[in-house]
Motif scaffolding. Structure first.
Motif, PDB file in Angstrom:
ATOM      1  N   SER A 161       8.276   8.949  -4.914  1.00  0.00           N
ATOM      2  CA  SER A 161       6.839   8.689  -4.996  1.00  0.00           C
ATOM      3  C   SER A 161       6.526   7.219  -4.785  1.00  0.00           C
ATOM      4  O   SER A 161       5.544   6.874  -4.116  1.00  0.00           O
ATOM      5  N   HIS A 162       7.373   6.359  -5.331  1.00  0.00           N
ATOM      6  CA  HIS A 162       7.154   4.916  -5.164  1.00  0.00           C
ATOM      7  C   HIS A 162       7.284   4.523  -3.692  1.00  0.00           C
ATOM      8  O   HIS A 162       6.417   3.818  -3.152  1.00  0.00           O
ATOM      9  N   VAL A 163       8.340   4.974  -3.041  1.00  0.00           N
ATOM     10  CA  VAL A 163       8.544   4.648  -1.623  1.00  0.00           C
ATOM     11  C   VAL A 163       7.416   5.241  -0.781  1.00  0.00           C
ATOM     12  O   VAL A 163       6.877   4.577   0.115  1.00  0.00           O
ATOM     13  N   LEU A 164       7.042   6.482  -1.068  1.00  0.00           N
ATOM     14  CA  LEU A 164       5.963   7.115  -0.312  1.00  0.00           C
ATOM     15  C   LEU A 164       4.642   6.381  -0.515  1.00  0.00           C
ATOM     16  O   LEU A 164       3.829   6.287   0.414  1.00  0.00           O
ATOM     17  N   SER A 165       4.420   5.825  -1.701  1.00  0.00           N
ATOM     18  CA  SER A 165       3.194   5.050  -1.928  1.00  0.00           C
ATOM     19  C   SER A 165       3.188   3.799  -1.053  1.00  0.00           C
ATOM     20  O   SER A 165       2.134   3.395  -0.546  1.00  0.00           O
ATOM     21  N   LEU A 166       4.359   3.196  -0.848  1.00  0.00           N
ATOM     22  CA  LEU A 166       4.445   2.035   0.045  1.00  0.00           C
ATOM     23  C   LEU A 166       4.166   2.435   1.484  1.00  0.00           C
ATOM     24  O   LEU A 166       3.481   1.712   2.227  1.00  0.00           O
ATOM     25  N   VAL A 167       4.694   3.589   1.894  1.00  0.00           N
ATOM     26  CA  VAL A 167       4.439   4.101   3.245  1.00  0.00           C
ATOM     27  C   VAL A 167       2.942   4.377   3.426  1.00  0.00           C
ATOM     28  O   VAL A 167       2.353   3.988   4.439  1.00  0.00           O
ATOM     29  N   PHE A 168       2.330   5.035   2.440  1.00  0.00           N
ATOM     30  CA  PHE A 168       0.899   5.335   2.526  1.00  0.00           C
ATOM     31  C   PHE A 168       0.081   4.054   2.558  1.00  0.00           C
ATOM     32  O   PHE A 168      -0.922   3.971   3.276  1.00  0.00           O
ATOM     33  N   SER A 169       0.508   3.054   1.799  1.00  0.00           N
ATOM     34  CA  SER A 169      -0.205   1.780   1.789  1.00  0.00           C
ATOM     35  C   SER A 169      -0.221   1.159   3.182  1.00  0.00           C
ATOM     36  O   SER A 169      -1.259   0.660   3.648  1.00  0.00           O
ATOM     37  N   GLU A 170       0.911   1.200   3.849  1.00  0.00           N
ATOM     38  CA  GLU A 170       0.986   0.689   5.222  1.00  0.00           C
ATOM     39  C   GLU A 170       0.146   1.530   6.173  1.00  0.00           C
ATOM     40  O   GLU A 170      -0.529   0.998   7.059  1.00  0.00           O
ATOM     41  N   ALA A 171       0.184   2.847   6.004  1.00  0.00           N
ATOM     42  CA  ALA A 171      -0.606   3.731   6.862  1.00  0.00           C
ATOM     43  C   ALA A 171      -2.102   3.468   6.681  1.00  0.00           C
ATOM     44  O   ALA A 171      -2.856   3.465   7.661  1.00  0.00           O
ATOM     45  N   VAL A 172      -2.521   3.229   5.451  1.00  0.00           N
ATOM     46  CA  VAL A 172      -3.921   2.913   5.180  1.00  0.00           C
ATOM     47  C   VAL A 172      -4.290   1.610   5.870  1.00  0.00           C
ATOM     48  O   VAL A 172      -5.355   1.504   6.503  1.00  0.00           O
ATOM     49  N   ARG A 173      -3.411   0.628   5.778  1.00  0.00           N
ATOM     50  CA  ARG A 173      -3.661  -0.675   6.418  1.00  0.00           C
ATOM     51  C   ARG A 173      -3.804  -0.514   7.931  1.00  0.00           C
ATOM     52  O   ARG A 173      -4.733  -1.050   8.540  1.00  0.00           O
ATOM     53  N   TYR A 174      -2.873   0.237   8.548  1.00  0.00           N
ATOM     54  CA  TYR A 174      -2.943   0.473   9.994  1.00  0.00           C
ATOM     55  C   TYR A 174      -4.224   1.219  10.366  1.00  0.00           C
ATOM     56  O   TYR A 174      -4.872   0.900  11.366  1.00  0.00           O
ATOM     57  N   LYS A 175      -4.586   2.202   9.558  1.00  0.00           N
ATOM     58  CA  LYS A 175      -5.794   2.985   9.835  1.00  0.00           C
ATOM     59  C   LYS A 175      -7.029   2.096   9.770  1.00  0.00           C
ATOM     60  O   LYS A 175      -7.915   2.180  10.631  1.00  0.00           O
ATOM     61  N   GLU A 176      -7.092   1.232   8.756  1.00  0.00           N
ATOM     62  CA  GLU A 176      -8.248   0.342   8.621  1.00  0.00           C
ATOM     63  C   GLU A 176      -8.329  -0.639   9.782  1.00  0.00           C
ATOM     64  O   GLU A 176      -9.416  -0.920  10.295  1.00  0.00           O
ATOM     65  N   GLU A 177      -7.165  -1.165  10.225  1.00  0.00           N
ATOM     66  CA  GLU A 177      -7.141  -2.050  11.389  1.00  0.00           C
ATOM     67  C   GLU A 177      -7.609  -1.317  12.629  1.00  0.00           C
ATOM     68  O   GLU A 177      -8.385  -1.858  13.430  1.00  0.00           O
ATOM     69  N   ASN A 178      -7.142  -0.082  12.796  1.00  0.00           N
ATOM     70  CA  ASN A 178      -7.520   0.717  13.947  1.00  0.00           C
ATOM     71  C   ASN A 178      -9.015   1.029  13.929  1.00  0.00           C
ATOM     72  O   ASN A 178      -9.679   0.990  14.963  1.00  0.00           O
ATOM     73  N   ASP A 179      -9.557   1.349  12.749  1.00  0.00           N
ATOM     74  CA  ASP A 179     -10.979   1.640  12.630  1.00  0.00           C
ATOM     75  C   ASP A 179     -11.827   0.426  12.985  1.00  0.00           C
ATOM     76  O   ASP A 179     -12.899   0.549  13.576  1.00  0.00           O
ATOM     77  N   LEU A 180     -11.355  -0.773  12.642  1.00  0.00           N
ATOM     78  CA  LEU A 180     -12.081  -1.994  12.968  1.00  0.00           C
ATOM     79  C   LEU A 180     -12.008  -2.301  14.458  1.00  0.00           C
ATOM     80  O   LEU A 180     -12.936  -2.889  15.021  1.00  0.00           O
ATOM     81  N   THR A 181     -10.915  -1.908  15.095  1.00  0.00           N
ATOM     82  CA  THR A 181     -10.744  -2.184  16.519  1.00  0.00           C
ATOM     83  C   THR A 181     -11.706  -1.354  17.357  1.00  0.00           C
ATOM     84  O   THR A 181     -12.249  -1.807  18.347  1.00  0.00           O
ATOM     85  N   ILE A 182     -11.943  -0.140  16.943  1.00  0.00           N
ATOM     86  CA  ILE A 182     -12.795   0.777  17.731  1.00  0.00           C
ATOM     87  C   ILE A 182     -14.243   0.524  17.503  1.00  0.00           C
ATOM     88  O   ILE A 182     -14.938  -0.165  17.247  1.00  0.00           O
TER      89      ILE A 182
END
Length: 150
Positions: free
Chosen positions: A129-150
Motif C-alpha cells: 500500500s505504501h509503494v502503491l501510494s507513491l505510484v499513485f502520487s506520481e500518476a496524479v502529478r503526471y495527470k495534473e501536468e497533462n491537464d495543464l498542458t491541454i
C-alpha cells in the motif's frame, strides 16, 4: 460490459464486508468467549489481551475496507488518479502495519502458525500500500501536468 459487472460486484462485496465487519467487531466480546469454550483454554486465560488485539485489528480491517470503498467511488466515476486515493492507500498501509504489530504482540500470548502468516501478510500488504501510494502520487502529478498542458 464485463468491466461494469466486475466493478459492481466488487462494490457490493466491499459493502457486504464493511457491514458484516461491523457486526463481527461489535459481537467480538461474545464470540471470543464462545470460541474460548470450544477452541482453546488459552483464549479463556488471555481473554482481555486477545479481545483488545482482535478488536483493534477488526477496527483496522474496517478502516481498510472503508478506504477501498472510497476508492471504488473514484473508479465508478472514472477518475482514479486523485490525491484522495493516494491518501487512502497511505491510510490502508498504516492500518495494515498496525495489524501486523498487533498480531506480533499476540505471538507472546497464543503463538500459532497462522499468527506468523498474518504478521507476514499484513506487513507485506502495508509495504504494498505504501509503494502503491507513491505510484499513485506520481500518476496524479503526471495527470495534473497533462491537464495543464491541454
Amino acid at each position: 460490459m464485463y468491466q461494469n459487472k466486475t466493478i459492481r460486484f466488487t462494490k457490493y462485496l466491499l459493502d457486504l464486508m464493511f457491514y458484516t465487519g461491523i457486526l463481527v467487531v461489535a459481537s467480538l466480546p461474545y464470540t471470543l468467549k464462545l470460541a474460548g469454550t470450544y477452541y482453546s483454554r488459552s483464549i479463556e486465560e488471555h481473554y482481555l489481551p486477545m479481545l483488545v488485539i482482535f478488536f483493534l485489528s477488526g477496527v483496522c480491517g474496517l478502516v481498510i475496507v472503508f478506504q477501498l470503498r472510497k476508492m471504488m467511488k473514484t473508479v465508478t466515476g472514472r477518475n482514479c488518479f486523485v490525491d484522495s486515493n493516494t491518501n487512502s492507500l497511505k491510510i490502508m498501509g498504516k492500518a495494515a502495519f498496525i495489524v501486523a504489530v498487533l498480531f506480533f504482540i499476540k505471538l507472546f500470548f497464543l503463538p500459532t502458525p497462522a499468527t506468523f502468516i498474518i504478521v507476514l501478510t499484513f506487513f507485506i500488504a502495508g509495504l504494498f500500500s505504501h509503494v502503491l501510494s507513491l505510484v499513485f502520487s506520481e500518476a496524479v502529478r503526471y495527470k495534473e501536468e497533462n491537464d495543464l498542458t491541454i
